[in-house]
Motif scaffolding. Structure first.
Motif, PDB file in Angstrom:
ATOM      1  N   PHE A  85      -5.137   4.546  -4.543  1.00  0.00           N
ATOM      2  CA  PHE A  85      -3.712   4.236  -4.603  1.00  0.00           C
ATOM      3  C   PHE A  85      -3.345   2.823  -4.144  1.00  0.00           C
ATOM      4  O   PHE A  85      -2.218   2.363  -4.398  1.00  0.00           O
ATOM      5  N   ILE A  86      -4.236   2.102  -3.481  1.00  0.00           N
ATOM      6  CA  ILE A  86      -3.895   0.744  -3.073  1.00  0.00           C
ATOM      7  C   ILE A  86      -4.204  -0.282  -4.161  1.00  0.00           C
ATOM      8  O   ILE A  86      -3.994  -1.480  -3.965  1.00  0.00           O
ATOM      9  N   MET A  87      -4.676   0.183  -5.313  1.00  0.00           N
ATOM     10  CA  MET A  87      -4.879  -0.707  -6.448  1.00  0.00           C
ATOM     11  C   MET A  87      -3.532  -1.306  -6.857  1.00  0.00           C
ATOM     12  O   MET A  87      -2.578  -0.591  -7.153  1.00  0.00           O
ATOM     13  N   PRO A  88      -3.400  -2.644  -6.883  1.00  0.00           N
ATOM     14  CA  PRO A  88      -2.097  -3.265  -7.167  1.00  0.00           C
ATOM     15  C   PRO A  88      -1.749  -3.229  -8.662  1.00  0.00           C
ATOM     16  O   PRO A  88      -2.635  -3.146  -9.517  1.00  0.00           O
ATOM     17  N   MET A 140       1.129   2.819  10.345  1.00  0.00           N
ATOM     18  CA  MET A 140       1.144   1.560   9.618  1.00  0.00           C
ATOM     19  C   MET A 140       1.991   0.490  10.298  1.00  0.00           C
ATOM     20  O   MET A 140       1.596  -0.680  10.356  1.00  0.00           O
ATOM     21  N   GLU A 141       3.142   0.890  10.833  1.00  0.00           N
ATOM     22  CA  GLU A 141       3.988  -0.103  11.493  1.00  0.00           C
ATOM     23  C   GLU A 141       3.311  -0.648  12.751  1.00  0.00           C
ATOM     24  O   GLU A 141       3.430  -1.849  13.058  1.00  0.00           O
ATOM     25  N   THR A 183      -0.492  10.598   4.401  1.00  0.00           N
ATOM     26  CA  THR A 183      -0.527  11.950   4.944  1.00  0.00           C
ATOM     27  C   THR A 183       0.716  12.193   5.787  1.00  0.00           C
ATOM     28  O   THR A 183       1.314  11.236   6.314  1.00  0.00           O
ATOM     29  N   ASN A 184       1.092  13.435   5.942  1.00  0.00           N
ATOM     30  CA  ASN A 184       2.249  13.796   6.754  1.00  0.00           C
ATOM     31  C   ASN A 184       1.881  14.069   8.210  1.00  0.00           C
ATOM     32  O   ASN A 184       2.759  14.222   9.055  1.00  0.00           O
ATOM     33  N   ASP A 185       0.595  14.145   8.489  1.00  0.00           N
ATOM     34  CA  ASP A 185       0.149  14.488   9.844  1.00  0.00           C
ATOM     35  C   ASP A 185      -0.966  13.548  10.272  1.00  0.00           C
ATOM     36  O   ASP A 185      -2.155  13.839  10.098  1.00  0.00           O
ATOM     37  N   LEU A 186      -0.582  12.397  10.840  1.00  0.00           N
ATOM     38  CA  LEU A 186      -1.577  11.407  11.257  1.00  0.00           C
ATOM     39  C   LEU A 186      -2.401  11.879  12.458  1.00  0.00           C
ATOM     40  O   LEU A 186      -3.532  11.431  12.653  1.00  0.00           O
ATOM     41  N   TRP A 226       0.825  -1.217   0.000  1.00  0.00           N
ATOM     42  CA  TRP A 226       0.000   0.000   0.000  1.00  0.00           C
ATOM     43  C   TRP A 226       0.855   1.262   0.000  1.00  0.00           C
ATOM     44  O   TRP A 226       0.430   2.289  -0.502  1.00  0.00           O
ATOM     45  N   GLN A 227       2.036   1.157   0.614  1.00  0.00           N
ATOM     46  CA  GLN A 227       2.900   2.330   0.800  1.00  0.00           C
ATOM     47  C   GLN A 227       2.127   3.461   1.493  1.00  0.00           C
ATOM     48  O   GLN A 227       2.223   4.629   1.115  1.00  0.00           O
ATOM     49  N   GLY A 228       1.357   3.077   2.494  1.00  0.00           N
ATOM     50  CA  GLY A 228       0.578   4.037   3.256  1.00  0.00           C
ATOM     51  C   GLY A 228       1.291   4.469   4.521  1.00  0.00           C
ATOM     52  O   GLY A 228       2.231   3.822   4.986  1.00  0.00           O
TER      53      GLY A 228
END
Length: 355
Positions: free
Chosen positions: A112-115, A219-220, A202-205, A50-52
């Motif tokens: 964006f999570i479309m593989p 994500m981790e 996003t840069n600000d979770l 996903w690279q999320g």
């Protein structure tokens, strides 16, 4: 170094046994590290794909996606640079005589999570799915019609994608409507706003949502809470750490026995004016040579074994990690030689030679 190397050449069999033990220990350490890395990838491949930056689940889900149940209306409470809705369920897929546990992901094709499709084509119609290429190894092919354990709906594989396993299960990607039909059956239309989570970039979770019913998870952290993921990694890591200790103890015992057998010889050498420092450096150098050779052979055997393992064995060798573990094995072997050094330092030349 001269003294250490000459003694090794003179007593080949004795030192070959020590090297062999270190080789077996290092082989086991390297293989376990590869197994740990492979099992880790099995759990997180699809998530890494996903690279999320994070994921939004319901607060009551305990960071578990299957336990999270949201509606599309709650997207209005989420602010992020990019969002992608996600539905997820587990099932057993059957095609002919072939069965496999799978994770079904409901996604939107334009998010964006479309593989990326590596073989075949993307899903375009009803009940079409893109499958993890790991299913090819089990015999599934493009065009196969899959029967599912949880529904009467049937899915058709139209393409394959790489690196797509979630919690060790191969992933089937389909449109959200397909996910709803599989999960809710005849009640799909009444539940067409149901999702399990929202993947974020996003840069600000911290400022993603103010809704108390929703929780934003890095994500981790989400990966660490996958069922069995942390427990599995800790178990294998402890096994590796214990092997480090065992390696040190083995070297200490071997070298101590050899040192005790040579007390009179060391006594003569010290009586001739050879210093404790020189003798100690010789033992350390000897240990370094034995450990380095054993670790190098173990490293090579591990990579050779990996080349012949079947794809079903979840092993993934991370070379930097293996090199680090190899260095640690050499260091702990040298630490194990400290007992022999202390013994040498305490030798009284007169007593050693019977004076």
């Amino acid at each position: 170094m001269f003294l250490a190397w000459n003694e090794i050449k003179k007593n080949k069999l004795r030192f070959l046994l020590i090297t062999g033990v270190l080789m077996l220990v290092s082989y086991l350490v390297f293989f376990l590290s590869g197994l740990a890395s492979g099992l880790e990838n099995l759990n997180r491949e699809a998530v890494d794909k996903w690279q999320g930056d994070g994921i939004v689940l319901t607060s009551e889900s305990d960071k578990s996606m299957p336990q999270s149940s949201m509606t599309l209306d709650q997207l209005d409470d989420i602010e992020a640079d990019n969002v992608a809705v996600l539905g997820q369920l587990n099932a057993i897929a059957t095609s002919g005589d072939i069965k496999a546990n799978v994770a079904i992901f409901g996604i939107e094709k334009d998010e964006f999570i479309m593989p990326d499709v590596t073989e075949g084509e993307a899903f375009n119609g009803e009940n079409e799915v893109i499958a993890s290429d790991s299913l090819k190894e089990e015999g599934f092919q493009i065009g196969d019609e899959l029967e599912l354990s949880s529904t009467d709906e049937k899915l058709t594989i139209v393409g394959f994608t790489e690196d797509a396993r979630f919690n060790a299960a191969p992933v089937l990607y389909g449109e959200m409507a397909t996910f709803h039909r599989v999960k809710f059956g005849e009640a799909a239309e009444q539940n067409d706003d149901q999702i399990n989570g929202v993947v974020l970039r996003t840069n600000d979770l911290k400022s993603v949502t103010d809704n108390e019913d929703l929780e934003t998870i890095e994500m981790e952290e989400f990966i660490q809470n996958l069922p069995g993921y942390t427990e599995q990694n800790l178990t294998l890591s402890f096994m590796i750490y214990f092997l480090f200790v065992i390696s040190s103890v083995i070297v200490a015992i071997f070298l101590y026995v050899l040192t005790v057998q040579k007390i009179s010889l060391f006594g003569v050498m010290k009586a001739q004016g050879i210093s404790n420092g020189y003798l100690s450096r010789s033992v350390i150098a000897q240990t370094f040579i034995l450990a380095a050779v054993g670790v190098a052979v173990g490293f090579g055997l591990t990579l050779l074994t990996g080349a012949f393992l079947p794809a079903a064995v979840p092993v993934s060798f991370d070379i930097p990690t293996m090199l680090l573990y190899g260095l640690v094995l050499i260091v702990v072997a040298i630490l194990g030689a400290v007992f022999s050094v202390l013994t040498i330092v305490k030798i009284d030349p007169l007593k050693a030679i019977g004076g």
